[in-house]
Design a protein around this motif. Structure first.
Motif, PDB file in Angstrom:
ATOM      1  N   TYR A  10       0.744  -0.945   0.209  1.00  0.00           N
ATOM      2  CA  TYR A  10       0.252   0.025  -0.109  1.00  0.00           C
ATOM      3  C   TYR A  10       0.391   1.001   0.293  1.00  0.00           C
ATOM      4  CZ  TYR A  10       1.015   0.599   5.016  1.00  0.00           C
ATOM      5  OH  TYR A  10       1.793   0.862   5.777  1.00  0.00           O
ATOM      6  N   GLU A  11       0.303   2.386  -0.722  1.00  0.00           N
ATOM      7  CA  GLU A  11       1.072   3.577  -0.091  1.00  0.00           C
ATOM      8  C   GLU A  11       0.320   4.684   0.625  1.00  0.00           C
ATOM      9  OE1 GLU A  11       1.865   5.885  -4.132  1.00  0.00           O
ATOM     10  OE2 GLU A  11       1.820   4.033  -5.011  1.00  0.00           O
ATOM     11  N   TYR A  12       1.581   5.062   1.195  1.00  0.00           N
ATOM     12  CA  TYR A  12       0.816   5.804   2.827  1.00  0.00           C
ATOM     13  C   TYR A  12       0.710   7.232   2.355  1.00  0.00           C
ATOM     14  CZ  TYR A  12       0.647   7.838   7.271  1.00  0.00           C
ATOM     15  OH  TYR A  12      -0.353   8.594   8.244  1.00  0.00           O
ATOM     16  N   VAL A  13      -0.449   7.814   2.438  1.00  0.00           N
ATOM     17  CA  VAL A  13      -0.502   9.765   1.776  1.00  0.00           C
ATOM     18  C   VAL A  13      -0.514  10.532   2.725  1.00  0.00           C
ATOM     19  CG1 VAL A  13      -0.520   8.625  -0.232  1.00  0.00           C
ATOM     20  CG2 VAL A  13      -2.578   9.434   1.200  1.00  0.00           C
ATOM     21  N   GLU A  14      -0.177   9.729   4.338  1.00  0.00           N
ATOM     22  CA  GLU A  14      -0.676  11.082   5.213  1.00  0.00           C
ATOM     23  C   GLU A  14       0.920  11.908   6.065  1.00  0.00           C
ATOM     24  OE1 GLU A  14      -3.862  12.634   6.174  1.00  0.00           O
ATOM     25  OE2 GLU A  14      -4.471  11.190   4.662  1.00  0.00           O
ATOM     26  N   GLU A  15       0.707  12.119   7.153  1.00  0.00           N
ATOM     27  CA  GLU A  15       1.490  12.744   8.007  1.00  0.00           C
ATOM     28  C   GLU A  15       2.371  12.006   8.917  1.00  0.00           C
ATOM     29  OE1 GLU A  15       2.857  15.693   6.830  1.00  0.00           O
ATOM     30  OE2 GLU A  15       1.012  15.780   5.184  1.00  0.00           O
ATOM     31  N   ASP A  16       1.778  10.952   9.444  1.00  0.00           N
ATOM     32  CA  ASP A  16       1.968  10.597  11.131  1.00  0.00           C
ATOM     33  C   ASP A  16       1.529   9.512  10.980  1.00  0.00           C
ATOM     34  OD1 ASP A  16       3.407   9.584  13.328  1.00  0.00           O
ATOM     35  OD2 ASP A  16       2.192  11.436  14.288  1.00  0.00           O
TER      36      ASP A  16
END
Length: 64
Positions: A10-16
């Motif tokens: 998966y690709e993580y696109v948030e900040e934390d």
């Protein structure tokens, strides 16, 4: 490459990422789901990151 072993990513696109992973792990529905899916998780023999739950793999192809 790990032969014909299927895996997902998966690709993580948030900040934390760490905080979000803790929030997911604290969710009762997720914990219940893991009791069903954890037996399906198989550790690969080649650990690139020692003792890590998830190991990095080389992308062979990308379906967009």
């Amino acid at each position: 490459m790990f032969g014909d072993l299927p895996f997902s990513s998966y690709e993580y696109v948030e900040e934390d990422h760490e905080a979000d992973m803790r929030r997911i792990a604290d969710d009762p529905a997720t914990q219940e789901w893991w009791t069903h899916t954890d037996p399906c998780q198989v550790r690969i023999a080649e650990e690139r990151v020692p003792r890590a739950r998830w190991q990095p793999v080389v992308e062979v192809w990308h379906l967009a």
